[in-house]
Each structure stands twice: as C-alpha cells, then as structure tokens.
Motif scaffolding. Structure first.
Motif, PDB file in Angstrom:
ATOM      1  N   ILE A  96      -6.678  43.509  11.121  1.00  0.00           N
ATOM      2  CA  ILE A  96      -6.028  42.294  10.886  1.00  0.00           C
ATOM      3  C   ILE A  96      -7.106  41.043  10.951  1.00  0.00           C
ATOM      4  CG2 ILE A  96      -4.917  42.067  13.154  1.00  0.00           C
ATOM      5  CD1 ILE A  96      -2.405  40.975  11.987  1.00  0.00           C
ATOM      6  N   VAL A  98      -7.703  36.736  10.771  1.00  0.00           N
ATOM      7  CA  VAL A  98      -6.982  35.609  11.140  1.00  0.00           C
ATOM      8  C   VAL A  98      -8.334  34.547  11.076  1.00  0.00           C
ATOM      9  CG1 VAL A  98      -7.153  35.767  13.806  1.00  0.00           C
ATOM     10  CG2 VAL A  98      -5.514  34.313  12.807  1.00  0.00           C
ATOM     11  N   TYR A 122       0.957  31.916  13.338  1.00  0.00           N
ATOM     12  CA  TYR A 122       0.095  32.760  12.810  1.00  0.00           C
ATOM     13  C   TYR A 122      -1.365  32.507  13.636  1.00  0.00           C
ATOM     14  CZ  TYR A 122      -2.445  36.648  10.499  1.00  0.00           C
ATOM     15  OH  TYR A 122      -2.945  37.636  10.003  1.00  0.00           O
ATOM     16  N   VAL A 126      -1.911  35.679  16.575  1.00  0.00           N
ATOM     17  CA  VAL A 126      -2.055  36.941  16.083  1.00  0.00           C
ATOM     18  C   VAL A 126      -3.650  37.252  17.123  1.00  0.00           C
ATOM     19  CG1 VAL A 126      -3.553  38.090  14.505  1.00  0.00           C
ATOM     20  CG2 VAL A 126      -1.582  36.985  13.830  1.00  0.00           C
ATOM     21  N   PRO A 130      -1.135  40.507  18.441  1.00  0.00           N
ATOM     22  CA  PRO A 130      -0.949  40.979  16.857  1.00  0.00           C
ATOM     23  C   PRO A 130      -0.041  42.089  16.789  1.00  0.00           C
ATOM     24  CG  PRO A 130      -3.001  41.757  18.154  1.00  0.00           C
ATOM     25  CD  PRO A 130      -2.219  40.819  19.020  1.00  0.00           C
ATOM     26  N   ARG A 131       0.334  42.977  17.708  1.00  0.00           N
ATOM     27  CA  ARG A 131       1.346  44.019  17.287  1.00  0.00           C
ATOM     28  C   ARG A 131       2.844  43.298  17.214  1.00  0.00           C
ATOM     29  NH1 ARG A 131      -0.655  49.391  18.541  1.00  0.00           N
ATOM     30  NH2 ARG A 131      -2.702  49.444  18.970  1.00  0.00           N
ATOM     31  N   VAL A 149      -8.526  42.867  15.951  1.00  0.00           N
ATOM     32  CA  VAL A 149      -8.243  41.446  15.125  1.00  0.00           C
ATOM     33  C   VAL A 149      -9.508  40.734  14.954  1.00  0.00           C
ATOM     34  CG1 VAL A 149      -7.156  38.991  15.780  1.00  0.00           C
ATOM     35  CG2 VAL A 149      -6.211  41.408  16.753  1.00  0.00           C
ATOM     36  N   ASP A 151     -11.294  37.524  13.953  1.00  0.00           N
ATOM     37  CA  ASP A 151     -11.041  36.089  13.917  1.00  0.00           C
ATOM     38  C   ASP A 151     -12.465  35.545  13.063  1.00  0.00           C
ATOM     39  OD1 ASP A 151     -10.773  33.328  14.253  1.00  0.00           O
ATOM     40  OD2 ASP A 151     -10.772  33.218  16.517  1.00  0.00           O
ATOM     41  N   VAL A 188      -2.022  42.262   7.829  1.00  0.00           N
ATOM     42  CA  VAL A 188      -0.644  42.183   8.665  1.00  0.00           C
ATOM     43  C   VAL A 188       0.258  43.110   8.174  1.00  0.00           C
ATOM     44  CG1 VAL A 188       0.304  40.189   7.168  1.00  0.00           C
ATOM     45  CG2 VAL A 188       0.954  40.150   9.354  1.00  0.00           C
TER      46      VAL A 188
ATOM     47  N   GLN C  70      -9.523  43.267  23.894  1.00  0.00           N
ATOM     48  CA  GLN C  70      -8.339  42.554  23.965  1.00  0.00           C
ATOM     49  C   GLN C  70      -7.775  41.982  25.145  1.00  0.00           C
ATOM     50  OE1 GLN C  70      -4.769  42.722  23.007  1.00  0.00           O
ATOM     51  NE2 GLN C  70      -4.361  40.611  21.873  1.00  0.00           N
ATOM     52  N   ASP C  81      -6.987  47.777  22.135  1.00  0.00           N
ATOM     53  CA  ASP C  81      -6.935  46.889  21.164  1.00  0.00           C
ATOM     54  C   ASP C  81      -8.396  45.989  21.495  1.00  0.00           C
ATOM     55  OD1 ASP C  81      -5.220  47.948  19.743  1.00  0.00           O
ATOM     56  OD2 ASP C  81      -3.736  46.100  20.186  1.00  0.00           O
TER      57      ASP C  81
END
Lengths: 195, 97, 95
Positions: A96, A98, A122, A126, A130-131, A149, A151, A188, C70, C81
C-alpha cells in the motif's frame, strides 16, 4: 477534503499568472497545454499496464524492471517525470502506497491524486494502522498476508501490481483492466469481481 | 515505547496522534479549475527551469502552522509558488499587490 | 557512484533533527530517525533534495529502499507487517 478555493485565492492566482505572462515568462497557451496533458493521464493507464502484466510474463518482467518503460510502451509521455517503480504483490505479500511528507503520486501515469490520498488522515494513519484504513474501506487484509507500507519519500513514484483475482481465467485484457481501479493501484483496495 | 522527545516538522505527519481517529473520506472528485490551474502553473514553471519540486515543498513547509491547516491543498501550492517567484525576483512585490 | 550498502545489509537511520537547527528540507520521516532497518535494494543516485530545495548545487547521493519492521516503530502494528521507505545514503549508518 475538497473545500472550494476562496475568492481571494482565485484573485491571488490570477495576479500571479498575469505578472508571469506580462513579464514574458509563461503564456496562457503553455498553461492550457500543460493542463490538457495532466487531464489526459488517468488510472486507466495503470489498469492497462496491470492487465497486460497478468496476461504476458515478458511484459510483467519488463514492467517490474522499469515501470517507466512500461508506461512509455502504452503511450504515456514520461520525459521529465520521476521514475515509476512497480511493487509486485504475491500470495503472501501486499503493498500500500502513501506519501507521509507531502503527496508524491505517479501523476504522469495516473493523473491528479485524489483528495483522500493528499488528506492529513490518510498520510498520517496509513503508516501506523494500514489494516484499519483498508478495513474501513471494505478491504480487510487476511492476517497471514504481509502488508508492506511504502512511504514515497524521494525520487521514485510507486504503483502496485496486485494479484490477479481467481475466477478471471480466459478473460481479455479489457475485461481484466476494468477490475483495476485507482484504489487498487495505490493498494488501499484489492481487485474484486463484480457481484 | 516512550513518547518521542522531538516535535516533527508541520508536514511530517506519518503516524502522529493528531489524526489517529480521523476517518479517511473516500473523496474521488477531481480538482476544481483553481486546483488544475495551480497544478499546470507549477509544472510549467518547473519545465521552464523557474523552480523545482523540492523548492515547492520547501515553500509549503515554511507556511506558518495556523495557515498551513487553514489553506486548501492547492492554496498551499500557490502560496509556495508566489513565495519562490518573489524570492528569485521572477516577479516583483508590486505585481502581486 | 558506488553504493556503500549492499542489499540485505542492516542499517541504522541517523537520529538527527536538522529541523530543530533552522530552515531545512529533508526527506527522512521523523518516525524513522534512530530506527534499524535492512537495505532492500539500491534505487540509484539522485541530486540531494536538501540542496535542491534551496536551489544550491546538489551532489548526487545514493538512494536506497530500506525495509523496517512495522510494530517496532508503531506498537499498534502487526508482526507480519513492514514499512518500505526511500532513504538517502547520508542518512544511513552501518547497524
């Protein structure tokens, strides 16, 4: 949120544009050409690239190696645009995208970023949850799938190559492309068959 | 984990508490004509060598906090572009008065 | 330009806060300062945005994709994650 620009901002912009034109730095024609070019870019470009990757392994390899080359191959002008990177989803990994620092987005390929992508909520949420954001939008990610994620902080712009949904065997490129929305290309959402 | 001892810059909002409980509104509308015109202006000026995207960001990041959150996205861009064009002498203060 | 770190190398993001010292423009998010990650891949070399932002001559710097656990950064994260972030070499140290 997409609040309309205020009257004084409209006037401020026109004073700035008028000064730049009067001093010979830009022309109205240049602005119109530039706007038309950004208006032409759309998530349909990304959808076409992904659908082709689902059907053609050589195209897929080329696109993963250079998203820029793949975009050029479907007719997108990438001259002067930041390089495009493509993030490959697998059965065990989803991406995802961002930009927490501003709003980096592959504009040359996908067009204007949507308001939600630029929103403070957002950008802020995120990286941390994020989930939760995906679930709120109706796309809960299974617990056994790793979420990465991305970035987008620097010189690349990023687009997701999602997994091809089951039940699409024998579909044409056009049929597959219709499943791939902007939300899917940002990661997303996951591609879904029509109900 | 202990709370961070540093305060991030205004634009550096990844994971901060302030927006933790704010839903992400699924707003798909394209920018209005003002936004599209600011966008086209930014790209035209960049293409002609008057400014870089990095300068645009630096200008946005220099907007004081109260205004930063009150302005719309493309209003922040416009503010930054005007600042840069003045800073570089491409336009004069009297042009924008 | 030879990258200092190969893919797979553990790295540490500098715990530096130039924004507390004066006007600057940096592309390393606050939540990664002082955090450990691992180089995923070398993305190339690009002019340093910290100089470009002020229209100063900008040397090219190597840019990496660095992966971070994460939940080590956000405790409400999920153990499976990760965060994957572009970081310039001058922000990284050997871990």
């Amino acid at each position: 949120m997409s609040a309309p620009a205020r009257t004084e901002s409209l006037a401020e912009l026109e004073r700035l544009v008028a000064a730049l034109i009067a001093r010979g730095h830009i022309t109205e024609a240049e602005l119109a050409t530039q706007q038309a070019s950004t208006d032409r870019a759309s998530p349909e470009n990304g959808a076409r690239m992904v659908a082709r990757a689902w059907l053609n392994p050589e195209w897929r390899a080329m696109m993963l190696n250079s998203g820029t080359k793949a975009a050029e191959a479907i007719g997108v002008n990438m001259v002067g645009a930041p390089p495009l990177g493509v993030l490959e989803d697998t059965p065990g990994r989803h991406h995802i995208v961002v930009c927490t620092l501003c709003s980096c987005y592959p504009r040359a390929v996908l067009g204007y970023p949507p308001h939600w992508y630029k929103s403070f909520s957002y950008r802020s949420r995120v990286v941390r949850e994020p989930r939760a954001v995906m679930a709120e939008w109706g796309h809960p990610l299974p617990d056994n799938v790793e979420l990465r994620v991305v970035d987008s902080t620097a010189d690349f712009r990023w687009m997701v190559l999602p997994m091809r949904p089951a039940g699409t065997e024998g579909w044409t490129e056009d049929q597959l492309a219709a499943l791939i929305t902007r939300d899917v290309l940002v990661g997303v959402a996951l591609p879904k068959l029509p109900a | 984990m202990s709370e961070p001892e540093h305060t991030p810059a205004i634009h550096d909002i990844g994971g901060i508490q302030r927006f933790h409980c704010t839903p992400v509104e699924h707003d798909e509308e394209p920018p209005d004509e003002f936004g599209k015109r600011v966008d086209a202006l930014r790209q035209t000026l960049a293409r002609k060598g008057f400014m870089s995207v990095d300068e645009l960001r630096r200008g946005i990041e220099s907007i004081p906090e109260a205004e930063y959150f009150a302005l719309t996205y493309y209003e922040r861009w416009m503010r930054s572009i005007a600042l840069l064009m003045l800073e570089k002498g491409v336009v004069k203060p009297e042009d924008l008065a | 330009m030879t990258p200092r770190f190969a893919p797979g190398t553990p790295v540490l993001v500098k715990n530096d806060w130039p924004e507390e010292r004066g006007p600057c423009h940096i592309r390393t998010p606050h939540y990664l300062r002082g955090r450990s990650g691992r180089v995923e891949r070398v993305l190339g070399a690009f002019p340093n945005p910290e100089d470009l932002a002020f229209a100063r001559p900008a040397e090219k710097r190597v840019l990496y994709h660095v992966v971070f656990d994460q939940p080590a950064i956000f405790t409400d994260g999920v153990p499976t994650d990760h965060l994957l972030v572009e970081i310039f070499e001058h922000w990284l140290e050997a871990a």
